[in-house]
Design a protein around this motif. Sequence first.
Motif, mmCIF file in Angstrom:
data_model
loop_
_atom_site.group_PDB
_atom_site.id
_atom_site.type_symbol
_atom_site.label_atom_id
_atom_site.label_comp_id
_atom_site.label_asym_id
_atom_site.label_seq_id
_atom_site.Cartn_x
_atom_site.Cartn_y
_atom_site.Cartn_z
ATOM 1 N N THR A 4 0.722 -1.291 0.078
ATOM 2 C CA THR A 4 0.043 -0.054 0.125
ATOM 3 C C THR A 4 0.905 1.391 0.042
ATOM 4 O O THR A 4 0.404 2.278 -0.784
ATOM 5 N N THR A 5 1.961 1.181 0.704
ATOM 6 C CA THR A 5 2.914 2.316 0.628
ATOM 7 C C THR A 5 3.407 2.488 -0.687
ATOM 8 O O THR A 5 3.563 3.708 -1.190
ATOM 9 N N ARG A 6 3.856 1.517 -1.304
ATOM 10 C CA ARG A 6 4.515 1.618 -2.578
ATOM 11 C C ARG A 6 3.485 2.080 -3.617
ATOM 12 O O ARG A 6 3.851 2.906 -4.565
ATOM 13 N N VAL A 7 2.280 1.728 -3.469
ATOM 14 C CA VAL A 7 1.050 2.084 -4.418
ATOM 15 C C VAL A 7 0.843 3.571 -4.366
ATOM 16 O O VAL A 7 0.839 4.493 -5.147
ATOM 17 N N ARG A 8 0.766 3.988 -2.916
ATOM 18 C CA ARG A 8 0.471 5.597 -2.478
ATOM 19 C C ARG A 8 1.898 6.319 -3.152
ATOM 20 O O ARG A 8 1.394 7.204 -3.573
ATOM 21 N N GLN A 9 2.857 5.822 -2.933
ATOM 22 C CA GLN A 9 4.176 6.455 -3.580
ATOM 23 C C GLN A 9 4.134 6.759 -5.096
ATOM 24 O O GLN A 9 4.373 7.672 -5.572
#
Lengths: 207, 49
Positions: A4-9
């Motif tokens: 989820t962090t990777r997608v957000r970034q």
Amino acid sequence: MNWTTRVRQWLLREIPMEDLLPDELPAYVHSYVYYFGVLTLASFLMLVLSGIILVIFGPQWWHVSAVGLFVNSIHFWSVQAFFFFMVLHLWAQFFMSAWRGGRGLNWVTGVVLFLVSILTAFTGYLSQQNFDSQWIALQGKDAFNALGVSGFFNILNFGQVYGLHIVVLPLVLALLIGVHLYLVRSKGVVTPVLDSASTDREAHHDE
Amino acid sequence: MFSLLTTHPFDIFDLTGSDLAIVLLMVIVFVLALVLPHPSHGHIGRKRS
């Protein structure tokens, strides 16, 4: 780092909000030829809104009541506007070679949007629930038989055609429009042909 | 103000050219729907006098 962090970034990097809804664009965008795309989009929104009302109340309503006729007519004229401005948009983008500067994928999504729109309009004709739609379905079934697709797309099957028209195809269109707009925003609006010597990619990064 | 296109706002309500074009399109569609209704209306459901 979880996914989820990777997608957000990735989203923040690829789709910054100031690019999605910019309040400043290059001066050459101040031309009527750039209106056709947004007018096509506005027509699509009117189609969705009037279509939702039509779906809620149903064919008996739109065929017999005055208000139903009015909403049905809005849906009808929105389609005319939708295709009118879409074709103008197509011509405008064609004659300005809008696929320049790495925008080839956006041209392709536009072509696919055009084809899916034709299929959506066709299933709409079949969903009118009147003698016109019956006539079109009976005449058109031979064409689809000749294409060999009637095994899974039977235009005499009203439930299938109606489901495609009000759920599947609008969702496909909305998704493709989203990709189309994202690509416009990520690459910037294409420069006029005469101005392309100044390498439009750099021009957009300087905005 | 939210606007979809163009750099130069008109003075009226801070609208851009494309905002006004969208409003004009909606007005035209509404008027057309009133004066020129769906052409196939009445093939089913019309009361015969």
